[in-house]
Scaffold this active site. Sequence first.
Site, PDB file in Angstrom:
ATOM      1  N   GLY A  77     -22.981  36.517 -20.049  1.00 60.55           N
ATOM      2  CA  GLY A  77     -22.132  35.506 -19.462  1.00 60.55           C
ATOM      3  C   GLY A  77     -21.528  35.909 -18.144  1.00 60.55           C
ATOM      4  N   GLY A  78     -21.384  37.204 -17.927  1.00 57.43           N
ATOM      5  CA  GLY A  78     -21.028  37.634 -16.591  1.00 57.43           C
ATOM      6  C   GLY A  78     -19.599  38.059 -16.432  1.00 57.43           C
ATOM      7  CE  LYS A  80     -23.544  37.257 -11.447  1.00 57.58           C
ATOM      8  NZ  LYS A  80     -24.865  37.272 -10.833  1.00 57.58           N
ATOM      9  CB  VAL A  84     -15.017  36.152 -20.462  1.00 56.34           C
ATOM     10  CG1 VAL A  84     -15.761  36.553 -21.718  1.00 56.34           C
ATOM     11  CG2 VAL A  84     -14.400  37.372 -19.801  1.00 56.34           C
ATOM     12  CB  VAL A  85     -19.738  32.789 -20.789  1.00 56.74           C
ATOM     13  CG1 VAL A  85     -20.365  31.636 -21.580  1.00 56.74           C
ATOM     14  CG2 VAL A  85     -19.645  32.409 -19.316  1.00 56.74           C
ATOM     15  CE  LYS A  99     -17.466  30.859 -15.019  1.00 59.12           C
ATOM     16  NZ  LYS A  99     -18.371  30.589 -13.884  1.00 59.12           N
ATOM     17  CG  ASP A 193     -23.921  34.356  -7.532  1.00 57.75           C
ATOM     18  OD1 ASP A 193     -24.924  34.752  -6.917  1.00 57.75           O
ATOM     19  OD2 ASP A 193     -23.316  35.049  -8.360  1.00 57.75           O
TER      20      ASP A 193
END
Length: 512
Positions: A77-78, A80, A84-85, A99, A193
């Site tokens: 989920g990332g 970066k 947070v997912v 999310k 992105d």
Amino acid sequence: MGCFQSKTANVITSPDHPPVQHIPESVTEDQVDHEDQVDHEDQVEQENHVPCFKRFTLRELYDATNGFSGECIVPEGGMKDLSVVYVGKLEGNGLVAIKRLSKLTWPDAQHFVDQATAVGKLRSKRLVNLLGYCVEGGERLLVAEYMPYGTLLKHLFHWDQQTLPWEMRVRVAYYIAQALDYCNVQNQRIYHDLSASRILFDEEGDPRLSTFGLIKNSRDRTSYSTNLTYTPPEFSETGTVIPESVIYSYGNVLIELVSGKRIPPNHAFEITMEKNALLLMDSSLEGKFENEDATELVNLALECLQNNPEVRPDTESLVSAAGPLQKMKEISSHFLMRLPKSTVIQPTMLSLRKACSRMDHKAVYEILLKTGYGDEGPESDLLLVTQVQELVRTKNLGDKAFRDKEFINAIKSYSKLVKMMSVRSVPFATVPYATVFARRSFSYLVTGEHDPALRDAMQAQVCIPEWPTAFYLQALALWELGMETDASDMINKGAELEAKRPQRDQRVRNLL
């Protein structure tokens, strides 16, 4: 357009924004165009099967994720993009992706609602459709369809069983081009992105574009989370994203599809200087593709990667170029990817306590991999992102080795990271992640080094004093050392902390 029923028509109340009456706009007929590329009947069918866009309460999403439990975090989920997912289960909606945006983003509640509402109108079989949002206090959350087969990132770079076949790669290129074209027609031309982690596979194995990328991570446009090597030139120059930026990012995805590697755009140009696009091809494909088709896809990628945004192709051209490469339209994505035929894959909500109690190393590994760095907090990755790239690279090498079950290499990389962060003079970079110690502890365990495993589990507790995972890993190491009584104590202490965890989240509890 289609099914659009939202509680946003009610009064929105937020501590940082006065009550506002929000009324959804209608979508005009002239927004649906060039039907040869975005099939109107398919869109109507998609609308009929997707729940209506709505506003969710924080209580609903809190309960759906077991109190935003780390066990519900989607590993890809990332962190970066500092959010947070989670995968959650909602009554009436089944499984959903939630999310949770990081703190301090979107202080203007209505601005966030407007962004989510605009994206919530979209309904396409090429998108991971947005189902709703939540705005309460400082919380900003988005709810979307759950995609059971993960991301392109996983299937392209981290495959365990088989490489992604060429026919599936060109299907990804075509379907995502259709998704971008549909968004463009619906006046959603800015996408933030675009990367392999934004492309997911649904229950049929078909690739879809995440709608999360249509909404900024914050109220400004100055956040672009990929490595600067892969960002559009105009972003590096101005710090903003324009509609043509997504074309550049799409070109990056095409290079990844043909090569199976992360190749910087400038390097891709260098490789093809000799007019031989086949030098880029993924060797794991073993030549199972048509040379002409591969050349066409590489050439399309290079057109997208032009430095001048004005000369890049538009989304309609992407669809036209990728369409003829589809040679196996009648073959389902399920078959091409050799996926199990199932309408829904229920995620296994594993219990770390039970896994450690049973000394089930496989289950413990799966949980640590799945939860990732979720317990470090949404803003934690900023500490590394803002520091020397060598720290980021070393951490990523350790994570990759851990993901690939190369535990000795994981120990080496994580040990190097711990040493680097311990000697740096920057105050907030002197303490590594608790997750790094947890993963290195497990790596020590499976390689038979039980004493270092125990020390790392204890160090993880130092980083996060009331972290159940640290206690469970200590128990696992203690059992391996034959200290059963101490191990049982650690299990019980971890269970107590886990039971109290929702109550410790005082901020969330006060909002409910």
